[in-house]
Motif scaffolding. Sequence first.
Motif, PDB file in Angstrom:
ATOM      1  N   MET A   1       0.811  -1.188   0.000  1.00  0.00           N
ATOM      2  CA  MET A   1       0.000   0.000   0.000  1.00  0.00           C
ATOM      3  C   MET A   1       0.860   1.260   0.000  1.00  0.00           C
ATOM      4  SD  MET A   1      -2.934   1.161   2.550  1.00  0.00           S
ATOM      5  CE  MET A   1      -3.183   2.865   2.835  1.00  0.00           C
ATOM      6  N   CYS A   2       1.952   1.221   0.753  1.00  0.00           N
ATOM      7  CA  CYS A   2       2.791   2.417   0.808  1.00  0.00           C
ATOM      8  C   CYS A   2       3.434   2.689  -0.555  1.00  0.00           C
ATOM      9  CB  CYS A   2       3.834   2.292   1.897  1.00  0.00           C
ATOM     10  SG  CYS A   2       5.025   1.003   1.625  1.00  0.00           S
ATOM     11  N   LEU A   3       3.748   1.648  -1.299  1.00  0.00           N
ATOM     12  CA  LEU A   3       4.314   1.866  -2.632  1.00  0.00           C
ATOM     13  C   LEU A   3       3.296   2.508  -3.561  1.00  0.00           C
ATOM     14  CD1 LEU A   3       6.364  -1.411  -3.161  1.00  0.00           C
ATOM     15  CD2 LEU A   3       7.201   0.867  -2.599  1.00  0.00           C
ATOM     16  N   VAL A   4       2.035   2.171  -3.365  1.00  0.00           N
ATOM     17  CA  VAL A   4       0.979   2.785  -4.169  1.00  0.00           C
ATOM     18  C   VAL A   4       0.888   4.277  -3.850  1.00  0.00           C
ATOM     19  CG1 VAL A   4      -1.516   2.826  -4.568  1.00  0.00           C
ATOM     20  CG2 VAL A   4      -0.316   0.644  -4.396  1.00  0.00           C
ATOM     21  N   CYS A   5       0.985   4.626  -2.577  1.00  0.00           N
ATOM     22  CA  CYS A   5       0.940   6.040  -2.190  1.00  0.00           C
ATOM     23  C   CYS A   5       2.109   6.813  -2.766  1.00  0.00           C
ATOM     24  CB  CYS A   5       0.936   6.176  -0.671  1.00  0.00           C
ATOM     25  SG  CYS A   5      -0.612   5.697   0.092  1.00  0.00           S
ATOM     26  N   ILE A   6       3.285   6.228  -2.720  1.00  0.00           N
ATOM     27  CA  ILE A   6       4.466   6.897  -3.267  1.00  0.00           C
ATOM     28  C   ILE A   6       4.352   7.028  -4.784  1.00  0.00           C
ATOM     29  CG2 ILE A   6       6.962   6.681  -3.607  1.00  0.00           C
ATOM     30  CD1 ILE A   6       7.053   5.446  -0.777  1.00  0.00           C
ATOM     31  N   ALA A   7       3.882   5.981  -5.446  1.00  0.00           N
ATOM     32  CA  ALA A   7       3.706   6.040  -6.895  1.00  0.00           C
ATOM     33  C   ALA A   7       2.650   7.080  -7.269  1.00  0.00           C
ATOM     34  CB  ALA A   7       3.306   4.669  -7.425  1.00  0.00           C
ATOM     35  N   PHE A   8       1.583   7.144  -6.493  1.00  0.00           N
ATOM     36  CA  PHE A   8       0.540   8.127  -6.760  1.00  0.00           C
ATOM     37  C   PHE A   8       1.076   9.547  -6.591  1.00  0.00           C
ATOM     38  CE2 PHE A   8      -2.997  10.768  -5.175  1.00  0.00           C
ATOM     39  CZ  PHE A   8      -3.776  10.770  -6.317  1.00  0.00           C
ATOM     40  N   ALA A   9       1.838   9.779  -5.540  1.00  0.00           N
ATOM     41  CA  ALA A   9       2.418  11.104  -5.310  1.00  0.00           C
ATOM     42  C   ALA A   9       3.338  11.492  -6.456  1.00  0.00           C
ATOM     43  CB  ALA A   9       3.174  11.123  -3.987  1.00  0.00           C
ATOM     44  N   SER A  10       4.134  10.551  -6.920  1.00  0.00           N
ATOM     45  CA  SER A  10       5.034  10.825  -8.039  1.00  0.00           C
ATOM     46  C   SER A  10       4.247  11.145  -9.307  1.00  0.00           C
ATOM     47  CB  SER A  10       5.939   9.613  -8.259  1.00  0.00           C
ATOM     48  OG  SER A  10       6.741   9.798  -9.382  1.00  0.00           O
ATOM     49  N   TRP A  11       3.191  10.380  -9.564  1.00  0.00           N
ATOM     50  CA  TRP A  11       2.374  10.607 -10.752  1.00  0.00           C
ATOM     51  C   TRP A  11       1.702  11.972 -10.696  1.00  0.00           C
ATOM     52  CZ3 TRP A  11      -3.017  11.115 -10.922  1.00  0.00           C
ATOM     53  CH2 TRP A  11      -3.543  11.208 -12.206  1.00  0.00           C
ATOM     54  N   VAL A  12       1.186  12.355  -9.534  1.00  0.00           N
ATOM     55  CA  VAL A  12       0.516  13.647  -9.400  1.00  0.00           C
ATOM     56  C   VAL A  12       1.483  14.774  -9.722  1.00  0.00           C
ATOM     57  CG1 VAL A  12      -0.457  15.249  -7.706  1.00  0.00           C
ATOM     58  CG2 VAL A  12      -1.264  12.899  -7.799  1.00  0.00           C
ATOM     59  N   LEU A  13       2.695  14.695  -9.190  1.00  0.00           N
ATOM     60  CA  LEU A  13       3.654  15.763  -9.431  1.00  0.00           C
ATOM     61  C   LEU A  13       4.107  15.815 -10.886  1.00  0.00           C
ATOM     62  CD1 LEU A  13       5.782  15.609  -6.185  1.00  0.00           C
ATOM     63  CD2 LEU A  13       4.052  17.291  -6.825  1.00  0.00           C
ATOM     64  N   LYS A  14       4.229  14.660 -11.531  1.00  0.00           N
ATOM     65  CA  LYS A  14       4.658  14.653 -12.934  1.00  0.00           C
ATOM     66  C   LYS A  14       3.566  15.131 -13.880  1.00  0.00           C
ATOM     67  CE  LYS A  14       8.056  10.981 -12.562  1.00  0.00           C
ATOM     68  NZ  LYS A  14       8.403   9.596 -12.922  1.00  0.00           N
ATOM     69  N   SER A  15       2.313  14.887 -13.535  1.00  0.00           N
ATOM     70  CA  SER A  15       1.221  15.217 -14.446  1.00  0.00           C
ATOM     71  C   SER A  15       0.630  16.602 -14.211  1.00  0.00           C
ATOM     72  CB  SER A  15       0.115  14.164 -14.329  1.00  0.00           C
ATOM     73  OG  SER A  15      -0.435  14.183 -13.030  1.00  0.00           O
ATOM     74  N   THR A  16       1.155  17.346 -13.253  1.00  0.00           N
ATOM     75  CA  THR A  16       0.624  18.668 -12.944  1.00  0.00           C
ATOM     76  C   THR A  16       1.213  19.714 -13.879  1.00  0.00           C
ATOM     77  OG1 THR A  16       0.441  18.049 -10.638  1.00  0.00           O
ATOM     78  CG2 THR A  16       0.379  20.372 -11.120  1.00  0.00           C
ATOM     79  N   ASN A  17       0.366  20.598 -14.337  1.00  0.00           N
ATOM     80  CA  ASN A  17       0.806  21.710 -15.167  1.00  0.00           C
ATOM     81  C   ASN A  17       1.314  22.812 -14.235  1.00  0.00           C
ATOM     82  OD1 ASN A  17       1.214  23.699 -17.003  1.00  0.00           O
ATOM     83  ND2 ASN A  17      -0.930  23.909 -17.629  1.00  0.00           N
ATOM     84  N   PRO A  18       2.599  23.138 -14.277  1.00  0.00           N
ATOM     85  CA  PRO A  18       3.142  24.125 -13.342  1.00  0.00           C
ATOM     86  C   PRO A  18       2.609  25.539 -13.563  1.00  0.00           C
ATOM     87  CG  PRO A  18       4.863  23.304 -14.798  1.00  0.00           C
ATOM     88  CD  PRO A  18       3.619  22.549 -15.112  1.00  0.00           C
TER      89      PRO A  18
END
Length: 58
Positions: A1-18
């Motif tokens: 589960m913790c790996l899913v949270c870390i992967a989700f956090a990484s995906w959110v930051l990569k897919s955000t328009n700055p």
Amino acid sequence: MCLVCIAFASWVLKSTNPDSGDTWKAVLLANISALSAIRYLRRRDATGEKPLRQTPSV
């Protein structure tokens, strides 16, 4: 589960328009996910459960 949270956090930051004004929301969501994963790992270690990966002793 913790790996899913870390992967989700990484995906959110990569897919955000700055350039958008809602960047702070994505950063907040990513930080909450990462902190949740860290708390889970610390709690798991404190209860004496078997670690996710064991390193051999020299």
